[in-house]
Design a protein around this motif. Structure first.
Motif, PDB file in Angstrom:
ATOM      1  N   ARG A  18      88.646 160.061  58.761  1.00  0.00           N
ATOM      2  CA  ARG A  18      89.817 159.502  59.452  1.00  0.00           C
ATOM      3  C   ARG A  18      89.653 159.654  60.962  1.00  0.00           C
ATOM      4  N   LEU A  19      89.948 158.562  61.674  1.00  0.00           N
ATOM      5  CA  LEU A  19      89.855 158.566  63.140  1.00  0.00           C
ATOM      6  C   LEU A  19      91.233 158.325  63.726  1.00  0.00           C
ATOM      7  N   ALA A  77      81.154 152.915  67.739  1.00  0.00           N
ATOM      8  CA  ALA A  77      80.687 153.590  68.961  1.00  0.00           C
ATOM      9  C   ALA A  77      80.096 152.571  69.949  1.00  0.00           C
ATOM     10  N   TYR A  78      79.292 151.626  69.440  1.00  0.00           N
ATOM     11  CA  TYR A  78      78.694 150.620  70.337  1.00  0.00           C
ATOM     12  C   TYR A  78      79.749 149.666  70.892  1.00  0.00           C
ATOM     13  N   LEU A 101      85.406 159.605  70.556  1.00  0.00           N
ATOM     14  CA  LEU A 101      86.072 159.332  69.279  1.00  0.00           C
ATOM     15  C   LEU A 101      86.805 160.587  68.848  1.00  0.00           C
ATOM     16  N   ARG A 102      87.961 160.403  68.198  1.00  0.00           N
ATOM     17  CA  ARG A 102      88.693 161.575  67.699  1.00  0.00           C
ATOM     18  C   ARG A 102      88.766 161.515  66.178  1.00  0.00           C
ATOM     19  N   SER A 150      82.375 163.318  72.132  1.00  0.00           N
ATOM     20  CA  SER A 150      82.067 162.352  73.192  1.00  0.00           C
ATOM     21  C   SER A 150      80.595 162.451  73.594  1.00  0.00           C
ATOM     22  N   GLY A 151      80.067 161.311  74.031  1.00  0.00           N
ATOM     23  CA  GLY A 151      78.664 161.240  74.419  1.00  0.00           C
ATOM     24  C   GLY A 151      78.178 159.805  74.338  1.00  0.00           C
TER      25      GLY A 151
END
Length: 350
Positions: A18-19, A77-78, A101-102, A150-151
């Motif tokens: 889950r995000l 992500a992209y 992202l969380r 993050s990154g």
């Protein structure tokens, strides 16, 4: 070794991740007419569901075999990196912010993710190059915590793979109460037994009349006509609650039926007037809120100007001056009163 560990048992390992995303991020993932999310579903083979609701935050659930989940994560992500690149072309910023992202993870699994003395999370950070942070507190009304990653997109994908391994090795203990984001709160006004939400300059009839504000209003002492005063709590004055036997500190509780002026089609500009309240010093904090958040909320909801006098030496009270139409003043008084009631009776924030 990592790869083989995750795909152990081939495609049989099904996971749900889950995000937590802001509205803008969700919009980016959905795309025009839902095209982006459709493409992500088709190309990754993962199920991607987005929670409904007019909420500032939404939950994006990704379910499927591990390899499908990683593909979906990579695409998200992209996509976020593409958004950052696009937004930078219009700005003067020189350093590129990372993709963030969380994840929402059951609190019972966070211990395994952090590891003894933080060893596991340190190992994940070092091997992937992504920043990982586990929130100290659980998300409201749930037993889940936010894990922020993050990154670069590649670092995030590697990081998610490692987190999945931990989650597969340490399933959640006990029942998990999932986090559900709350809808964006819009002010609700009651007039003539009907609830209205304020949209721009108009009051729109509100379908859900049993809102918290209404319930709170019903629990208060019977409404009195505007201008008369009622003690904040039956049989007690605010002063005595605050530990000072002062019967003089009473707060008027406005009649919520006295808001004709905010209903469409009626004269919306009666003359402005001023009303003053005296509040014990030790209760002023709950009205102001952290960094003034509560008082600003009350100003916004009531439409009244509210000034809080500075503390004077030797005085145990603060003066509050409310300026506006009678309806603005009534609503401001009511909201201040509700804040005090919730503070003193421990009912929680309104």
């Amino acid at each position: 070794e990592m790869e083989s560990k995750v795909s152990e048992g081939g495609l049989n390992v099904t996971l749900t991740i889950r995000l937590l995303m802001h509205g803008k991020e969700v919009g980016s993932i959905i795309g025009k007419k839902g095209e982006t999310v459709k493409k992500m579903r088709e190309e990754s083979g993962a199920r991607i569901n987005i929670s409904e609701g007019n909420c500032p935050e939404r939950i994006v659930t990704i379910t499927g075999p591990t390899d499908a989940i990683f593909k979906a994560f990579a695409m998200i992500a992209y996509k976020f990196e593409e958004d950052i690149t696009n937004s930078m072309s219009n700005s003067t910023a020189t350093s590129k912010p990372p993709v963030t992202l969380r994840l929402v993870v059951p609190a019972s699994q966070c211990g395994s993710l952090i590891g003894k003395g933080g060893s596991k999370i340190k190992e994940i950070r070092e091997s992937t190059g992504a920043q990982v942070q586990v929130a100290g507190d659980m998300l409201p009304n749930s037993t889940e915590r936010a894990v922020t990653i993050s990154g670069t997109p590649d670092a995030i994908i590697q990081c998610v793979k490692q987190i999945c391994v931990v989650m597969l090795e340490s399933p959640p203990k006990g029942a998990t109460i999932p986090y559900r984001p709350k809808p964006a709160s819009t002010p609700v006004i009651f007039a003539g037994g009907q609830a209205y939400t304020i949209q721009g300059q108009y009051a729109i009839p509100h379908p859900d009349q049993l809102t918290k504000l209404h319930q709170l209003a019903m629990q208060q002492t019977p409404f009195t006509p505007l201008g008369q005063t009622t003690p904040a709590f039956p049989g007690r004055s605010l002063g005595s609650v605050a530990g000072k036997q002062r019967s003089s500190v009473t707060l008027p509780l406005p009649a919520l039926t006295m808001f004709p002026c905010i209903c469409p089609g009626l004269d919306a500009s009666p003359p402005a007037s001023t009303h003053e309240l005296t509040i014990p010093n030790d209760l002023i904090g709950c009205i102001i809120g952290r960094q003034g958040t509560k008082i600003n909320e009350i100003r916004q909801m009531s439409g009244a100007q509210i000034k809080i006098a500075n503390a004077t030496e030797g005085s145990s009270e603060r003066q509050i001056t409310i300026t506006g139409t009678p309806a603005n003043i009534s609503l401001a008084q009511y909201l201040i009163n509700a804040r005090l009631t919730s503070e003193v009776t421990g009912m929680g924030a309104l």
